[in-house]
Every structure is written in structure tokens, then in C-alpha cells.
Motif scaffolding. Structure first.
Motif, mmCIF file in Angstrom:
data_model
loop_
_atom_site.group_PDB
_atom_site.id
_atom_site.type_symbol
_atom_site.label_atom_id
_atom_site.label_comp_id
_atom_site.label_asym_id
_atom_site.label_seq_id
_atom_site.Cartn_x
_atom_site.Cartn_y
_atom_site.Cartn_z
ATOM 1 N N SER A 97 -3.516 8.739 28.208
ATOM 2 C CA SER A 97 -4.362 9.212 27.434
ATOM 3 C C SER A 97 -5.333 10.173 28.000
ATOM 4 O O SER A 97 -5.727 11.128 27.260
ATOM 5 N N ARG A 98 -5.575 10.147 29.366
ATOM 6 C CA ARG A 98 -6.698 10.996 29.769
ATOM 7 C C ARG A 98 -5.951 12.334 30.286
ATOM 8 O O ARG A 98 -6.727 13.127 31.142
ATOM 9 N N CYS A 99 -4.763 12.410 29.736
ATOM 10 C CA CYS A 99 -3.917 13.794 30.723
ATOM 11 C C CYS A 99 -4.152 14.907 29.946
ATOM 12 O O CYS A 99 -4.079 16.016 30.055
ATOM 13 N N GLY A 100 -4.495 14.532 28.723
ATOM 14 C CA GLY A 100 -4.939 15.620 27.734
ATOM 15 C C GLY A 100 -3.610 16.146 26.957
ATOM 16 O O GLY A 100 -3.554 17.372 26.487
ATOM 17 N N GLY A 101 -2.650 15.219 26.907
ATOM 18 C CA GLY A 101 -1.365 15.781 26.315
ATOM 19 C C GLY A 101 -0.046 15.220 26.841
ATOM 20 O O GLY A 101 -0.117 15.362 28.228
ATOM 21 N N ASP A 102 1.306 15.340 26.212
ATOM 22 C CA ASP A 102 2.432 15.170 27.131
ATOM 23 C C ASP A 102 2.624 16.291 27.966
ATOM 24 O O ASP A 102 3.229 15.842 28.981
ATOM 25 N N VAL A 103 2.389 17.412 27.660
ATOM 26 C CA VAL A 103 2.780 18.638 28.661
ATOM 27 C C VAL A 103 1.943 18.344 29.920
ATOM 28 O O VAL A 103 2.584 18.719 31.148
ATOM 29 N N TYR A 104 0.788 18.077 29.893
ATOM 30 C CA TYR A 104 -0.009 18.088 31.008
ATOM 31 C C TYR A 104 0.216 16.573 31.624
ATOM 32 O O TYR A 104 0.168 16.465 32.967
ATOM 33 N N ALA A 105 0.801 15.623 31.117
ATOM 34 C CA ALA A 105 1.171 14.205 31.709
ATOM 35 C C ALA A 105 2.323 14.526 32.652
ATOM 36 O O ALA A 105 2.572 14.177 33.789
ATOM 37 N N ARG A 106 3.343 15.432 32.093
ATOM 38 C CA ARG A 106 4.494 15.697 32.863
ATOM 39 C C ARG A 106 4.082 16.539 34.055
ATOM 40 O O ARG A 106 4.753 16.102 35.063
ATOM 41 N N GLY A 107 3.243 17.322 33.987
ATOM 42 C CA GLY A 107 2.694 18.122 35.136
ATOM 43 C C GLY A 107 2.092 17.167 36.181
ATOM 44 O O GLY A 107 2.410 17.330 37.265
ATOM 45 N N HIS A 108 1.217 16.125 35.825
ATOM 46 C CA HIS A 108 0.650 15.139 36.504
ATOM 47 C C HIS A 108 1.662 14.356 37.174
ATOM 48 O O HIS A 108 1.626 14.158 38.660
ATOM 49 N N ILE A 109 2.663 13.766 36.624
ATOM 50 C CA ILE A 109 3.775 13.012 37.131
ATOM 51 C C ILE A 109 4.512 13.802 37.856
ATOM 52 O O ILE A 109 4.961 13.327 39.180
ATOM 53 N N ARG A 110 4.970 15.100 37.878
ATOM 54 C CA ARG A 110 5.678 15.805 38.797
ATOM 55 C C ARG A 110 4.975 15.925 40.003
ATOM 56 O O ARG A 110 5.363 15.645 41.313
ATOM 57 N N ALA A 111 3.660 16.158 39.940
ATOM 58 C CA ALA A 111 2.853 16.346 41.230
ATOM 59 C C ALA A 111 2.702 15.267 41.982
ATOM 60 O O ALA A 111 2.931 15.278 43.195
ATOM 61 N N LEU A 112 2.393 14.127 41.411
ATOM 62 C CA LEU A 112 2.010 12.718 42.108
ATOM 63 C C LEU A 112 3.480 12.389 42.563
ATOM 64 O O LEU A 112 3.412 11.933 43.846
ATOM 65 N N ALA A 113 4.733 12.651 41.978
ATOM 66 C CA ALA A 113 6.021 12.137 42.633
ATOM 67 C C ALA A 113 6.187 12.938 44.033
ATOM 68 O O ALA A 113 6.577 12.289 44.798
ATOM 69 N N ARG A 114 5.941 14.245 43.823
ATOM 70 C CA ARG A 114 6.202 15.130 45.069
ATOM 71 C C ARG A 114 5.234 14.646 46.027
ATOM 72 O O ARG A 114 5.827 14.493 47.234
ATOM 73 N N ALA A 115 4.111 14.335 45.755
ATOM 74 C CA ALA A 115 3.159 13.716 46.896
ATOM 75 C C ALA A 115 3.376 12.463 47.587
ATOM 76 O O ALA A 115 3.139 12.408 48.613
ATOM 77 N N VAL A 116 4.109 11.560 46.899
ATOM 78 C CA VAL A 116 4.500 10.287 47.294
ATOM 79 C C VAL A 116 6.341 10.388 47.666
ATOM 80 O O VAL A 116 6.856 9.232 48.006
ATOM 81 N N SER A 117 6.848 11.560 47.712
ATOM 82 C CA SER A 117 8.331 11.710 48.150
ATOM 83 C C SER A 117 9.237 11.096 47.005
ATOM 84 O O SER A 117 10.147 10.495 47.475
ATOM 85 N N LEU A 118 8.814 11.000 45.803
ATOM 86 C CA LEU A 118 9.898 10.551 44.828
ATOM 87 C C LEU A 118 10.490 11.750 44.099
ATOM 88 O O LEU A 118 9.965 12.934 44.233
ATOM 89 N N ASP A 119 11.582 11.722 43.612
ATOM 90 C CA ASP A 119 12.301 12.549 42.560
ATOM 91 C C ASP A 119 11.774 12.633 41.408
ATOM 92 O O ASP A 119 11.482 11.588 40.559
ATOM 93 N N PRO A 120 11.023 13.600 40.897
ATOM 94 C CA PRO A 120 10.298 13.702 39.779
ATOM 95 C C PRO A 120 11.171 13.783 38.517
ATOM 96 O O PRO A 120 10.831 13.269 37.348
ATOM 97 N N GLY A 121 12.571 13.880 38.636
ATOM 98 C CA GLY A 121 13.315 14.110 37.225
ATOM 99 C C GLY A 121 13.652 12.914 36.887
ATOM 100 O O GLY A 121 13.178 12.725 35.667
ATOM 101 N N PRO A 122 13.900 11.722 37.397
ATOM 102 C CA PRO A 122 14.035 10.418 36.465
ATOM 103 C C PRO A 122 12.708 10.175 36.063
ATOM 104 O O PRO A 122 12.698 9.115 34.916
ATOM 105 N N LEU A 123 11.519 10.006 36.693
ATOM 106 C CA LEU A 123 10.359 9.905 36.023
ATOM 107 C C LEU A 123 9.950 10.499 34.727
ATOM 108 O O LEU A 123 9.543 9.679 33.966
ATOM 109 N N ILE A 124 10.291 11.777 34.708
ATOM 110 C CA ILE A 124 9.995 12.741 33.763
ATOM 111 C C ILE A 124 10.838 12.451 32.525
ATOM 112 O O ILE A 124 10.460 12.003 31.430
ATOM 113 N N ALA A 125 12.348 11.962 32.758
ATOM 114 C CA ALA A 125 13.175 11.519 31.757
ATOM 115 C C ALA A 125 12.656 10.095 31.335
ATOM 116 O O ALA A 125 12.731 9.858 29.934
#
Length: 267
Positions: free
Chosen positions: A52-80
Motif C-alpha cells: 500500500s505504501r508503493c503508490g500503485g501497482d506500477v511502482y510496486a513492480r518497480g520496487h520488487i524488480r529493484a529489490l530482487a536484483r539487489a538480493v540476486s533474485l530473478d525478478p520475473g517470477p516475483l512480478i508474475a
């Protein structure tokens, strides 16, 4: 770590997967926040599956992608996984690339507009021809025939000093003159769409971190230096120390800039 290779019942949530990967990588929330420029409270909320603090789904996806790469995760399955839990990905809008995408996408070079150049050349030729006909057509009719080869030319008309207008002074840049010279002042306006703005001083202290809706502006001031991050940079109008900085979005939707009291050196 991947969340797409295990059965649905055993698959961890998006936030749980990010937290486990961060801990496994030996990183703190503060270190992940510094690397991704995602604020600490938002990182903590996402790890608790609170978007809820991300400001919308578009920004939430951007946060998830950035966090996943920072911890060496593939962001694709997380976004899906996120899309499956939040109604799927919406129809693409003008904000095609996520604001928080860290990869620079270089725009294609602009091609010269030959059509406009040809039209301008034709207009110039026609205008010159018309001017020549207008000024030279009556020359033979109105020119007196010289009867005396030694006739003196008519004296040039003299102008009274009061009729001579002094040259106008060049306009001064009031915006620049009104700003303190010992500080750096930045004004950011979301001119053509919404943009995310983050600014820190020379010591890394956070000066501004907000989402600007279209038409909104933020003014940021510091004595030494401002490190600026602009999301969706092509829609932003940027003034530094009263001078407009143009074409800041040529290198991609995210721009990282740094300015001091003497900037910009040009334009």
C-alpha cells in the motif's frame, strides 16, 4: 532463489521470498535501501507483503524488480506472482517503462527533418524574389536623368539627437539574480506527466523523496551539493540555479544528476 519452481502451496509470498534472499545474502534493510534507493519503510512493508505504501501497482513492480536484483533474485517470477495476486498487469499506458527501472535505455537518435528544411528554403527564395521585384520594379520610372555629370549628390538627411533611440539593454535574468550564489537551488516540475524525485546532500542526507503528479513542483536547496535522482526523466522540467537544464531525458527514463552552486556551466 526462485518462487516459480515449487508447488503453489509451498511457494513463499513475494515479500517473504525477498526477505529470505536478503538474509541469505547477508544484507540489512538499510544496505538494500541504499543500493536500490527505495526508502527503508517501503522495503520493510514489502517484505511483509504490504504494497500500500508503493503508490500503485506500477511502482510496486518497480520496487520488487529493484529489490530482487539487489538480493540476486530473478525478478520475473516475483512480478508474475505479484500480478497473479493483484489482478494481473494493466493495459500499458504512456508510462511504458517503470519509473524505478535502474537500467538506462538510450533513445534513438533524432533524424533531421528534411521536409521542414526544404519548406523553409522555398519560403526564403520566394520571399527574396518578391522583395527584389518590389524594390527594383519602379527604379527606372522614378530615377531622374542626370543632366550634369558634375552634379553633387543630395546631402544625407541629418537626425536630431532626440530622435535617435539608444540600444535597448539586454534583458537580465531575474530568476538567476534573485537566487543566493553561495547555495545550489533546484526546481523540479512534473511538466508532461508524473515523476519520482529523490535528492540527497553531499553527506548522503535525504533532502527530498516524493512522487510529483503532473503540474506539481518541488524546490530543493543546499549549501554544497545536491545529488538528484529523477524518475520518468523525459517529462521533467528542471531548473538549476535559475537556469533551465534541457534534454535531461535523452539517456533514459531514470537520470542521476549532481549539481553545485556554480552549476550549470552551460545553458
Amino acid at each position: 532463489m526462485s518462487i516459480g519452481n515449487s508447488p503453489e502451496a509451498d511457494r513463499p509470498s513475494v515479500g517473504r521470498a525477498l526477505q529470505q534472499a536478503r538474509v541469505a545474502a547477508g544484507l540489512t534493510v538499510e544496505e538494500v535501501s541504499t543500493t536500490t534507493r527505495v526508502r527503508i519503510p517501503i522495503v520493510q512493508a514489502i517484505e511483509q507483503d504490504d504494497f500500500s505504501r508503493c503508490g500503485g501497482d506500477v511502482y510496486a513492480r518497480g520496487h520488487i524488480r529493484a529489490l530482487a536484483r539487489a538480493v540476486s533474485l530473478d525478478p520475473g517470477p516475483l512480478i508474475a506472482h505479484f500480478d497473479a495476486e493483484h489482478g494481473g498487469r494493466p493495459t500499458p499506458t504512456d508510462l511504458a517503462a517503470p519509473i524505478y527501472e535502474a537500467d538506462r535505455i538510450r533513445s534513438e537518435p533524432r533524424r533531421p527533418n528534411w521536409t521542414a528544411a526544404m519548406v523553409a528554403a522555398i519560403v526564403a527564395v520566394v520571399g527574396f524574389a518578391g522583395f527584389t521585384l518590389f524594390t527594383g520594379g519602379d527604379k527606372s520610372d522614378n530615377s531622374p536623368i542626370a543632366s550634369d555629370s558634375h552634379a553633387k549628390p543630395a546631402p544625407a538627411p541629418t537626425r536630431h539627437p532626440s530622435t535617435i533611440k539608444p540600444p535597448l539593454p539586454e534583458p537580465s535574468d531575474s530568476a538567476v539574480a534573485g537566487l543566493p550564489k553561495d547555495k545550489v537551488t533546484i526546481k523540479v516540475t512534473a511538466k508532461d506527466g508524473q515523476s519520482w524525485v529523490s535528492a540527497k546532500d553531499a553527506n548522503g542526507k535525504l533532502l527530498e523523496d516524493s512522487l510529483l503528479k503532473q503540474g506539481e513542483s518541488k524546490t530543493i536547496t543546499d549549501k554544497k551539493r545536491i545529488d538528484l535522482v529523477l524518475g520518468n526523466a523525459p517529462v521533467v522540467q528542471l531548473y538549476v540555479n535559475g537556469k533551465e537544464v534541457k534534454e535531461i531525458g535523452e539517456k533514459g527514463p531514470v537520470e542521476r544528476l549532481s549539481y553545485t552552486p556554480g552549476d550549470p556551466q552551460a545553458g
